[in-house]
Design an enzyme around this catalytic site. Structure first.
Site, PDB file in Angstrom:
ATOM      1  N   GLU A 112      27.308  25.162  -9.187  1.00  0.00           N
ATOM      2  CA  GLU A 112      26.769  24.452  -8.021  1.00  0.00           C
ATOM      3  C   GLU A 112      27.838  23.589  -7.415  1.00  0.00           C
ATOM      4  OE1 GLU A 112      23.496  22.013  -9.409  1.00  0.00           O
ATOM      5  OE2 GLU A 112      23.056  23.595 -10.840  1.00  0.00           O
ATOM      6  N   LYS A 114      29.366  20.070  -6.260  1.00  0.00           N
ATOM      7  CA  LYS A 114      29.233  18.685  -6.710  1.00  0.00           C
ATOM      8  C   LYS A 114      29.265  17.818  -5.451  1.00  0.00           C
ATOM      9  CE  LYS A 114      30.969  15.443 -10.123  1.00  0.00           C
ATOM     10  NZ  LYS A 114      31.077  14.286  -9.269  1.00  0.00           N
ATOM     11  N   ASP A 116      29.236  14.752  -3.017  1.00  0.00           N
ATOM     12  CA  ASP A 116      29.881  13.452  -3.184  1.00  0.00           C
ATOM     13  C   ASP A 116      28.996  12.358  -2.597  1.00  0.00           C
ATOM     14  OD1 ASP A 116      31.741  11.640  -3.876  1.00  0.00           O
ATOM     15  OD2 ASP A 116      33.209  12.183  -2.357  1.00  0.00           O
ATOM     16  N   TYR A 223      19.318  18.606  -7.669  1.00  0.00           N
ATOM     17  CA  TYR A 223      20.092  19.445  -8.578  1.00  0.00           C
ATOM     18  C   TYR A 223      19.506  19.586  -9.990  1.00  0.00           C
ATOM     19  CZ  TYR A 223      22.328  14.925  -9.728  1.00  0.00           C
ATOM     20  OH  TYR A 223      22.573  13.632 -10.076  1.00  0.00           O
ATOM     21  N   LYS A 314      36.715  19.102 -10.849  1.00  0.00           N
ATOM     22  CA  LYS A 314      37.023  18.318  -9.645  1.00  0.00           C
ATOM     23  C   LYS A 314      38.101  19.030  -8.841  1.00  0.00           C
ATOM     24  CE  LYS A 314      35.858  14.015  -9.858  1.00  0.00           C
ATOM     25  NZ  LYS A 314      35.432  12.940  -9.447  1.00  0.00           N
ATOM     26  N   CYS A 408      48.345 -15.930  10.123  1.00  0.00           N
ATOM     27  CA  CYS A 408      48.264 -14.830  11.081  1.00  0.00           C
ATOM     28  C   CYS A 408      49.680 -14.408  11.487  1.00  0.00           C
ATOM     29  CB  CYS A 408      47.457 -15.287  12.297  1.00  0.00           C
ATOM     30  SG  CYS A 408      47.445 -14.063  13.610  1.00  0.00           S
ATOM     31  N   CYS A 411      49.905 -15.475  15.481  1.00  0.00           N
ATOM     32  CA  CYS A 411      49.822 -16.841  16.026  1.00  0.00           C
ATOM     33  C   CYS A 411      49.979 -17.890  14.935  1.00  0.00           C
ATOM     34  CB  CYS A 411      48.500 -17.028  16.760  1.00  0.00           C
ATOM     35  SG  CYS A 411      47.105 -17.162  15.634  1.00  0.00           S
ATOM     36  N   CYS A 426      41.694 -14.101  11.413  1.00  0.00           N
ATOM     37  CA  CYS A 426      42.436 -15.185  12.052  1.00  0.00           C
ATOM     38  C   CYS A 426      41.407 -15.941  12.881  1.00  0.00           C
ATOM     39  CB  CYS A 426      43.536 -14.621  12.953  1.00  0.00           C
ATOM     40  SG  CYS A 426      44.162 -15.869  14.084  1.00  0.00           S
ATOM     41  N   CYS A 432      44.979 -16.375  20.017  1.00  0.00           N
ATOM     42  CA  CYS A 432      45.792 -15.402  19.290  1.00  0.00           C
ATOM     43  C   CYS A 432      45.973 -14.143  20.164  1.00  0.00           C
ATOM     44  CB  CYS A 432      45.080 -15.081  17.982  1.00  0.00           C
ATOM     45  SG  CYS A 432      45.906 -13.862  16.984  1.00  0.00           S
TER      46      CYS A 432
END
Ligand code: IVH
Length: 686
Positions: A112, A114, A116, A223, A314, A408, A411, A426, A432
């Protein structure tokens, strides 16, 4: 009458479950979306009138609506084990040879995909979903039943010949398209993006508001079926039987599952999916090989962690190794600081990779990645490649630990970490440069103000020349100023000014979205405008008032409050109001409006013969009337269908509010159309 309503509810429920199954499990719908919605609305209406007959597994529960603060922890009936992993052909050959030696009967195998995603265990009693649990620690999991009810491919009621009590396990996942859509919305709202579909699916299942879960588009493949009395003594046959009860199980014709007795059969399946998986609409990270006969499964048993009768293979992900030259930091329009890995260019799946995202400070710490290291880059479900590991053996001696910046890069303000987030920001929102430019880019973008003749490059130029430093500056631009800019011809200058002028007609909801308030994406902007109607009302709304709006939780409400508490933002809005931008919702003009019910407040109650509840309300609006939900002395009249509640009738009588029937109403609007043509509108003058 009530018996008829009950029968109708049962009938509707059955039909809707079946249509749902055909659409989400078989991908073979037999009615249009519109017709489906009409049936669903009818059932919703009947459930409003007869909540006592609304089942917890009604098709109306698919849209969610419950809020869970804490998920209960529940012990699994059967422990939720994981699988042992293998990464090579040799390991699989070893597994198969070992099994053959351990068993007396010839083992048969299933192969089957797998998936994710996230494991779930669903319990059904007498054909009804009663519980959905996460894996948790394998012994105990979290009860996420309400959220799982919103997953359309999970049947709430079963059909056919199912065992009276059993558990079924499967993987909840987010199809790639749904993942991209969510991230697109997050991007629009200036929020940090999700890193991959699996994490998003996992986060979604644990969300408190099932309404939001319903909209995310989760899917689920089953499954394994488990229980004391199963119809077959093989895994494959039980799983296919579950398909007949309404579950989404791997289709044999699409080769999502196969049966084989040989190692070659197993290796063929793996080879096929190793390349074919790219074309699947969801992520898979390998193949699972299981012994098919339950008797052999029982004989082999499990270790503390995993069954001896199954193994996961895998897939190798395309991975490259390259040198990390430096880490730089990008500041987005909301001030979010993202570390970026600059790499020695390397080829990966036919593209050259020069940069990879490092996501945030936690990720840097977790990988312990250092400048000058050789790192592994992979392309997962995401578009931007990611660093998945470091080859520590190749690390230069004394390479210093990489420290996330404290200030930052643009700035130099001290960065702050978002509360409960891994993201640093920031805080110098209004000073900025990348934040200012980012906000301007967002403001002019297609889905926001869509200003013709003004693109990001021109913004950069206008910013550099000190002509535009904030959104209102755009509306003060003069021809004489812009014609002087580099590469700006007369035609493009005029075009730009026309684009700016035209943008003053952009509707309020898009203006609100364009302001770039954190967490206020397109949908939230629409909801706020529909609820509050104008900017002053939004600015004055308290946290509680904001949270009364559908889909607005504390995070968004706080962000809106923070925005309007800032005097500089309020000043900007005032300037934009003076410039003539739209800050009020435009009332919808409905085609065919007669204005005949103008000024009338109408309460609709009961079930109608010729209209659904929504369509009769629409009809009222069409003639200028206003729909209100409860009867008061100010109510002009009650439009009563069948089954109007006796309480409502009593209240109307007590307050002297007129009650009219559906037939009265039909005559009224039929006459009304004629009357309106003659220009008479005072229909209720007595
Ligand atoms: S069977 C007792 N089959 O992979 C064996 N698992 O560590 C139970 N998974 O999180 C697992 N696709 O949720 C099985 N076709 C599949 C699967 C699958 C994905 C997940 C499972 C678990 C992990 C195994």
């Amino acid at each position: 009458m009530t018996e008829m309503a009950k029968q109708r509810m049962i009938q509707l429920s059955k039909e809707l479950h079946e249509h749902n199954y055909r659409y989400y499990v078989l991908s073979q719908p037999t009615i249009s979306d519109y017709d489906f919605d009409m049936l669903l609305k009818e059932l919703q209406r009947l459930e409003e009138i007869h909540p006592e007959w609304a089942s917890v597994n009604s098709p109306t529960k698919r849209v969610g609506g419950t809020v869970t603060k804490d998920f209960n922890t529940v012990k699994h009936t059967y422990p939720m084990l994981s699988l042992s992993n293998s990464y090579s052909k040799e390991e699989l050959v070893d597994f198969e040879t070992r099994l053959r030696k351990l068993t007396t009967t010839e083992p048969e195998y299933t192969c089957e995909l797998k998936y994710d995603g996230v494991a779930i265990g669903l319990t059904y009693k007498n054909g009804e979903l009663v519980q959905a649990l996460t894996r948790g620690d394998g012994e105990k999991g979290d009860d996420i039943t309400e959220n799982v009810r919103t997953i359309k491919s999970v049947p709430l009621k079963l059909k056919g010949n199912f065992p009276s009590e059993f558990e079924i396990r499967g993987e909840v996942f987010l199809p790639r398209k749904a993942f991209e859509k969510i991230n697109e919305e997050k991007k629009n709202a200036g929020e940090a993006l999700f890193s991959n579909p699996r994490n998003t699916a996992s986060g979604t299942l644990k969300m408190q508001d099932s309404n939001v879960v319903a909209k995310r588009g989760l899917d689920c493949f089953m499954y394994a079926v488990m229980g004391e009395y199963l119809p077959f003594d093989t895994h494959f046959e039980n799983l296919q039987a579950a398909g007949h009860w309404g579950f989404k199980v791997p289709p044999v014709d699409k080769k999502f599952i196969c049966k084989t007795e040989t190692i070659d059969g197993i290796l063929d399946f793996i080879q096929f999916w190793n390349s074919a998986r790219e074309n699947l609409p969801f992520d898979v990270d390998g193949v699972v090989v299981k012994v098919n006969q339950i008797s052999i499964q029982k004989q082999l048993g499990s270790t503390a962690k995993s069954p001896r009768w199954a193994i996961a293979y895998k897939f190798q992900t395309e991975r490259a190794c390259t040198k990390l030259l430096s880490v730089t930091y990008q500041v987005g329009r909301t001030g979010a600081v993202t570390p970026v890995a600059n790499l020695e260019p390397v080829s990966l799946l036919e593209t050259t990779v020069k940069r990879a995202s490092l996501h945030n400070a936690d990720q840097i710490e977790k990988l312990d990645v250092r400048e000058g290291d050789f790192v592994y880059v992979e392309k997962g479900g995401e578009i931007i490649p990611k660093i998945v590991g470091v080859d520590v053996a190749q690390r230069a001696a004394h390479a210093p630990v990489l420290k996330f910046i404290q200030h930052c890069p643009e700035c130099h303000s001290l960065l702050v970490r978002g509360e409960g987030e891994a993201q640093h920001y920031c805080p110098n929102e209004l000073g900025c440069p990348p934040q200012i430019k980012g906000k301007l880019y967002h403001f002019i973008s297609r889905k926001a103000m869509n200003i013709d003749g003004l693109g990001e490059e021109t913004i950069d130029l206008l910013y550099k020349e000190n002509l535009v430093h904030s959104i209102p500056d755009i509306y003060e631009l003069q021809y004489s100023q812009i014609i002087r800019l580099d590469r700006m011809a007369e035609k493009s200058a005029k075009n730009l000014l026309k684009g700016v002028q035209d943008s003053k007609l952009v509707p309020f909801e898009r203006v609100l979205f364009a302001l770039g308030i954190r967490h206020v994406g397109e949908t939230v902007a629409k909801k706020l405008v529909a609820h509050f109607k104008n900017i002053n009302a939004i600015a004055a709304a308290t946290l509680e008032e904001l949270m009364q709006v559908d889909e607005i939780g504390d995070k968004i409400a706080e962000s809106v409050r923070a925005y309007f508490s800032n005097a500089k933002n309020r000043e900007e809005i005032e300037k934009l109001q003076l410039a003539g931008l739209q800050f009020t919702a435009v009332e919808k003009v409905i085609e065919g409006s007669t204005g005949l019910l103008e000024g009338q407040s109408i309460v609709v109650s009961g079930v109608f013969k010729n209209f659904s509840r929504d369509s009769i309300k629409l009809e009222i609006e069409k003639h200028g009337g206003k729909n209100i939900s409860s009867i008061s002395a100010k109510t002009s009249f009650v439009l009563a269908g069948e089954n109007m509640g006796p309480e409502k009738l009593k209240k109307a009588e007590k307050l002297g509010v007129k009650v009219i029937t559906e037939d009265d109403f039909v005559q009224l609007i039929a006459g009304a159309k004629e009357l309106s043509n003659k220009g008479q509108t005072d229909l209720f003058a007595q």
